[in-house]
Motif scaffolding. Structure first.
Motif, PDB file in Angstrom:
ATOM      1  N   LYS A 232     -13.983   3.922  -6.144  1.00 21.75           N
ATOM      2  CA  LYS A 232     -12.582   3.543  -5.534  1.00 21.75           C
ATOM      3  C   LYS A 232     -12.420   2.037  -5.953  1.00 21.75           C
ATOM      4  CE  LYS A 232      -9.640   3.003  -2.177  1.00 21.75           C
ATOM      5  NZ  LYS A 232      -8.233   3.630  -2.319  1.00 21.75           N
ATOM      6  N   LYS A 233     -13.365   1.221  -5.855  1.00 18.54           N
ATOM      7  CA  LYS A 233     -13.163  -0.169  -6.520  1.00 18.54           C
ATOM      8  C   LYS A 233     -12.999  -0.315  -7.727  1.00 18.54           C
ATOM      9  CE  LYS A 233     -14.784  -4.570  -5.096  1.00 18.54           C
ATOM     10  NZ  LYS A 233     -13.387  -4.702  -4.096  1.00 18.54           N
ATOM     11  N   ALA A 234     -13.449   0.564  -8.774  1.00 20.51           N
ATOM     12  CA  ALA A 234     -13.159   0.625 -10.194  1.00 20.51           C
ATOM     13  C   ALA A 234     -11.610   0.916 -10.415  1.00 20.51           C
ATOM     14  CB  ALA A 234     -13.971   1.661 -10.830  1.00 20.51           C
ATOM     15  N   LEU A 235     -11.085   1.930  -9.581  1.00 11.23           N
ATOM     16  CA  LEU A 235      -9.838   2.620  -9.962  1.00 11.23           C
ATOM     17  C   LEU A 235      -8.727   1.679  -9.023  1.00 11.23           C
ATOM     18  CD1 LEU A 235     -10.309   6.327 -10.446  1.00 11.23           C
ATOM     19  CD2 LEU A 235      -9.872   4.599 -12.313  1.00 11.23           C
ATOM     20  N   ASP A 236      -9.011   1.460  -7.837  1.00 14.58           N
ATOM     21  CA  ASP A 236      -7.924   0.851  -6.933  1.00 14.58           C
ATOM     22  C   ASP A 236      -8.712  -0.547  -6.193  1.00 14.58           C
ATOM     23  OD1 ASP A 236      -5.807   0.383  -5.231  1.00 14.58           O
ATOM     24  OD2 ASP A 236      -6.563   1.817  -3.776  1.00 14.58           O
ATOM     25  N   PRO A 237      -8.819  -1.600  -7.067  1.00  9.68           N
ATOM     26  CA  PRO A 237      -9.484  -2.732  -6.823  1.00  9.68           C
ATOM     27  C   PRO A 237      -9.029  -3.309  -5.479  1.00  9.68           C
ATOM     28  CG  PRO A 237      -8.755  -3.101  -8.708  1.00  9.68           C
ATOM     29  CD  PRO A 237      -8.281  -1.495  -8.597  1.00  9.68           C
ATOM     30  N   ASP A 238      -7.606  -3.235  -5.225  1.00  7.57           N
ATOM     31  CA  ASP A 238      -6.965  -3.902  -4.210  1.00  7.57           C
ATOM     32  C   ASP A 238      -6.940  -2.729  -3.162  1.00  7.57           C
ATOM     33  OD1 ASP A 238      -6.673  -6.130  -5.978  1.00  7.57           O
ATOM     34  OD2 ASP A 238      -4.772  -5.308  -6.661  1.00  7.57           O
ATOM     35  N   ASN A 239      -7.305  -1.966  -3.105  1.00 11.06           N
ATOM     36  CA  ASN A 239      -7.526  -1.036  -1.996  1.00 11.06           C
ATOM     37  C   ASN A 239      -5.840  -0.649  -1.506  1.00 11.06           C
ATOM     38  OD1 ASN A 239      -8.405   0.941  -0.179  1.00 11.06           O
ATOM     39  ND2 ASN A 239      -8.787  -0.742   1.638  1.00 11.06           N
ATOM     40  N   ARG A 240      -5.125  -0.078  -2.635  1.00  6.51           N
ATOM     41  CA  ARG A 240      -3.616   0.027  -1.795  1.00  6.51           C
ATOM     42  C   ARG A 240      -3.349   1.432  -1.999  1.00  6.51           C
ATOM     43  NH1 ARG A 240      -0.041  -0.997  -4.856  1.00  6.51           N
ATOM     44  NH2 ARG A 240      -1.199  -1.331  -6.760  1.00  6.51           N
TER      45      ARG A 240
ATOM     46  N   GLY B 102      -5.025   7.434  -6.677  1.00  9.35           N
ATOM     47  CA  GLY B 102      -3.935   7.525  -7.391  1.00  9.35           C
ATOM     48  C   GLY B 102      -3.073   8.768  -6.968  1.00  9.35           C
ATOM     49  N   LEU B 103      -1.942   8.837  -7.550  1.00 12.89           N
ATOM     50  CA  LEU B 103      -1.109   9.895  -7.122  1.00 12.89           C
ATOM     51  C   LEU B 103      -1.138  11.245  -8.234  1.00 12.89           C
ATOM     52  CD1 LEU B 103       0.432   7.409  -6.300  1.00 12.89           C
ATOM     53  CD2 LEU B 103       2.176   9.113  -5.512  1.00 12.89           C
ATOM     54  N   VAL B 104      -1.347  12.448  -7.786  1.00  9.96           N
ATOM     55  CA  VAL B 104      -1.354  13.451  -8.610  1.00  9.96           C
ATOM     56  C   VAL B 104      -0.014  13.885  -9.055  1.00  9.96           C
ATOM     57  CG1 VAL B 104      -1.990  16.007  -8.951  1.00  9.96           C
ATOM     58  CG2 VAL B 104      -3.585  14.231  -7.948  1.00  9.96           C
ATOM     59  N   THR B 105       0.501  14.023 -10.312  1.00  7.15           N
ATOM     60  CA  THR B 105       1.963  14.525 -10.507  1.00  7.15           C
ATOM     61  C   THR B 105       2.237  15.900 -11.118  1.00  7.15           C
ATOM     62  OG1 THR B 105       1.699  13.232 -12.473  1.00  7.15           O
ATOM     63  CG2 THR B 105       2.642  12.053 -10.459  1.00  7.15           C
ATOM     64  N   ALA B 106       0.966  16.136 -11.688  1.00  8.92           N
ATOM     65  CA  ALA B 106       1.189  17.799 -12.133  1.00  8.92           C
ATOM     66  C   ALA B 106      -0.363  18.103 -12.549  1.00  8.92           C
ATOM     67  CB  ALA B 106       1.918  17.619 -13.567  1.00  8.92           C
TER      68      ALA B 106
ATOM     69  N   ALA C 166       0.949  -1.025   0.005  1.00 13.09           N
ATOM     70  CA  ALA C 166      -0.090   0.058   0.036  1.00 13.09           C
ATOM     71  C   ALA C 166       0.768   1.138   0.053  1.00 13.09           C
ATOM     72  CB  ALA C 166      -1.006  -0.084   1.209  1.00 13.09           C
ATOM     73  N   VAL C 167       0.381   2.125  -0.468  1.00 13.42           N
ATOM     74  CA  VAL C 167       0.915   3.686  -0.697  1.00 13.42           C
ATOM     75  C   VAL C 167       0.148   4.811   0.196  1.00 13.42           C
ATOM     76  CG1 VAL C 167       1.571   5.130  -2.611  1.00 13.42           C
ATOM     77  CG2 VAL C 167       1.915   2.798  -2.900  1.00 13.42           C
ATOM     78  N   THR C 168       1.004   5.595   0.684  1.00 12.06           N
ATOM     79  CA  THR C 168       0.522   6.824   1.271  1.00 12.06           C
ATOM     80  C   THR C 168       1.310   8.206   0.210  1.00 12.06           C
ATOM     81  OG1 THR C 168       0.027   5.962   3.182  1.00 12.06           O
ATOM     82  CG2 THR C 168       0.316   8.511   3.117  1.00 12.06           C
TER      83      THR C 168
ATOM     84  N   ILE D  44      -4.970  17.798 -15.343  1.00  8.57           N
ATOM     85  CA  ILE D  44      -4.105  16.953 -14.420  1.00  8.57           C
ATOM     86  C   ILE D  44      -3.543  15.757 -14.977  1.00  8.57           C
ATOM     87  CG2 ILE D  44      -5.896  15.140 -13.965  1.00  8.57           C
ATOM     88  CD1 ILE D  44      -5.776  15.983 -10.940  1.00  8.57           C
ATOM     89  N   GLU D  45      -2.317  15.710 -14.447  1.00  8.73           N
ATOM     90  CA  GLU D  45      -1.391  14.120 -14.357  1.00  8.73           C
ATOM     91  C   GLU D  45      -1.415  13.616 -13.357  1.00  8.73           C
ATOM     92  OE1 GLU D  45       2.580  14.080 -16.825  1.00  8.73           O
ATOM     93  OE2 GLU D  45       2.878  14.299 -14.712  1.00  8.73           O
ATOM     94  N   ALA D  46      -1.853  12.315 -13.752  1.00  5.48           N
ATOM     95  CA  ALA D  46      -1.966  11.638 -12.510  1.00  5.48           C
ATOM     96  C   ALA D  46      -1.382   9.973 -12.654  1.00  5.48           C
ATOM     97  CB  ALA D  46      -3.387  11.218 -11.944  1.00  5.48           C
ATOM     98  N   VAL D  47      -0.674   9.170 -11.755  1.00  7.75           N
ATOM     99  CA  VAL D  47      -0.500   8.022 -11.772  1.00  7.75           C
ATOM    100  C   VAL D  47      -1.149   7.072 -11.082  1.00  7.75           C
ATOM    101  CG1 VAL D  47       1.208   6.442 -11.264  1.00  7.75           C
ATOM    102  CG2 VAL D  47       2.084   8.727 -12.022  1.00  7.75           C
ATOM    103  N   LEU D  48      -2.000   6.193 -11.902  1.00  9.07           N
ATOM    104  CA  LEU D  48      -2.970   5.303 -11.415  1.00  9.07           C
ATOM    105  C   LEU D  48      -2.391   4.244 -10.429  1.00  9.07           C
ATOM    106  CD1 LEU D  48      -5.139   5.031 -14.819  1.00  9.07           C
ATOM    107  CD2 LEU D  48      -5.115   6.839 -12.989  1.00  9.07           C
TER     108      LEU D  48
END
Ligand code: MLT
Ligand code: ZN
Length: 474
Positions: free
Chosen positions: A459-467, A210-214, A73-75, A173-177
């Motif tokens: 949330k489930k659609a984008l991050d199914p493993d809840n990480r 996900g993470l917003v990068t720009a 998991a990521v914070t 926006i730019e994001a990493v999924l």
């Protein structure tokens, strides 16, 4: 997984991460990690096996792909100036976006700039300013808060009534999924009617998708002049009436309208150096009004006639218009020092609530009566963004009791009653600070089932493993 196996996996993960990002991008140094795993108010303490410091979107993507491969998991973290325990890791891999601090583009004629997530808000404001534009987001933590964090928390601040929250200031926006793929949605378009506005999902998501990068951010014309006044009045209802008059009189040029109670002012005078009371008075409330205008001619007259008419209508008791920058700075310093002075006074139950502007006065009056009845030994410090209907309604722990025990025990029933009242007024239990871990449980039962179901489905659609920042927000 047994502890020793988990430990061996983490060691393997860190080795692969270091190979991918280089030693500059990874730290396990306890000293370096320390400020990232506690909040600035010293309320929460977390931990992480590793601090990841990517310098580019590609590096973020590599790190997130590796996390996915290892099931970790990521914070994500920006300036770590949040208020709701959303950006501190509790065992997650911590990804700090601070090294991603480049200006990608400034397109003056399009009134837009594209910045990476780690750019600090004051730097963004300065960049706009040197290009003869305004980036209007402004808040207490602007010297540390980063663009990525401000997006992920949908930050507000003191100019929302004119320019909106971060959500309103975004073009792209730019994001990493969560699977590590990069989504480049850095469009500088004001009109783009091509389906779901996906960037909105990442704004205020608190890193859970996900993470917003720009981001591509909106710029505005720089006002030629600001007129700032400090006003003394008796009641919140008068403040709301004054706001309506100020908007009408200035053609919508009110950029700040903040309320401070007399007790909050007294605390600022007591705890913050170099402050004087601009207009000493026993009256209960103060309001700071700021008008931002395109021309200096007539600006002062506009403020003077607004306040003159309000005095004649017996809406206000007294007012001072700033004659120079030092006076403007003093008015703002008083307002912005209220949270600091409150902290010096003692720990408090915090309520970051909003109601329709038309019901803010009712909230303040009924809320105060409720506190006096339920917690007569507590001090109430209610202040903030009347222009947005957003009040910081804070109740200090009683003197002489264990403050932490009060906040976690007896005080909870006071908080519940205040939130019940705000819900009755069709308001929100979190107007600008977000949810994080702090308000997660309450959100789940305050929102309707259908609303929670929709949020969980996204949330489930984008991050199914809840990480992605698990256990925050949802
Ligand atoms: C403010 O408006 O001053 C902040 O959002 C409140 C705070 O820091 O508690
Ligand atoms: Zn605020």
């Amino acid at each position: 997984m047994p502890d020793d196996q988990r430990q061996a996996r983490i060691v393997d993960f860190i080795a692969k991460l270091t190979a991918a990002l280089g030693p500059k991008g990874v730290s396990t140094d306890a000293h370096e990690i320390e400020p990232h795993v506690k909040d600035w108010r010293g309320r929460w303490q977390g931990s992480t096996p590793v601090l990841v410091k990517p310098a580019s979107t590609e590096e973020v993507s590599k790190a997130v792909k590796l996390c996915a491969e290892f099931g970790l998991a990521v914070t994500p973290q920006g300036g770590n100036s949040g208020m709701v325990n959303g950006s501190i890791p509790y065992g997650e891999v911590l990804i700090s976006l601070k090294r991603m601090n480049r200006v990608r583009n400034i397109d003056v004629l399009n009134d837009a700039m594209t910045l990476e997530a780690g750019v600090i808000l004051t730097q963004a404001q300065e960049l706009a300013d040197t290009n003869d534009r305004l980036f209007p987001l402004s808040l207490g933590a602007e010297g540390v808060a980063t663009i990525g964090g401000l997006i992920s928390t949908n930050a507000g601040g003191v100019a929302v009534l004119r320019y909106g929250m971060m959500r309103d200031l975004m073009l792209g926006i730019e994001a990493v999924l969560p699977d590590g793929r990069i989504w480049n949605g850095l469009r500088g378009l004001r009109k783009d009617n091509t389906g779901y506005d996906l960037k909105q999902l990442f704004i205020g998501a608190e890193g859970t998708l996900g993470l917003v990068t720009a981001a591509t951010l909106k710029l505005f014309p720089k006002p030629a002049v600001k007129e700032t006044a400090w006003v003394v009045l008796d009641t919140p209802a008068q403040a709301v009436e004054l706001l309506a008059r100020a908007k009408a009189a200035s053609g919508g040029a009110v950029t700040g309208f903040e309320i401070v109670p007399r007790f909050g002012l007294e605390l600022v005078l007591k705890h913050v150096p170099d402050i004087r009371d601009p207009l000493p008075s026993p009256a209960a409330w103060r309001v700071l009004i700021e008008l931002s205008l395109p021309r200096p001619e007539g600006a002062r007259d506009m403020m003077e006639s607004l306040l003159g008419d309000a005095a004649e209508a017996e809406l206000i008791l007294d007012a001072a218009i700033a004659d120079n920058e030092a006076q403007k700075a003093l008015f703002w310093k008083i307002r912005e020092s209220v949270p600091v002075a409150e902290r010096a006074h003692g720990k408090a139950l915090k309520h970051d609530v909003s109601a329709p502007v038309s019901r803010v006065a009712e909230f303040l009056e009924r809320g105060e009566a409720l506190v006096r009845k339920m917690a007569p030994q507590c001090d109430l410090i209610a202040f903030g963004h009347v222009g947005d209907g957003n009040i910081h309604f804070n109740v200090t722990a009683p003197k002489g009791v264990d403050a932490d025990a009060y906040l976690e025990g007896e005080g909870l029933s006071v908080s519940k009653a205040i939130h019940d009242l705000i819900m009755e007024l069709n308001g929100s239990i979190s107007a600008e600070h977000g949810i994080g871990k702090l308000k997660r449980a309450e959100l789940a039962w305050r929102k309707s089932q259908v609303e929670m179901d929709m949020m969980r489905a996204v949330k489930k659609a984008l991050d199914p493993d809840n990480r992605m920042n698990p256990g925050r927000l949802l």
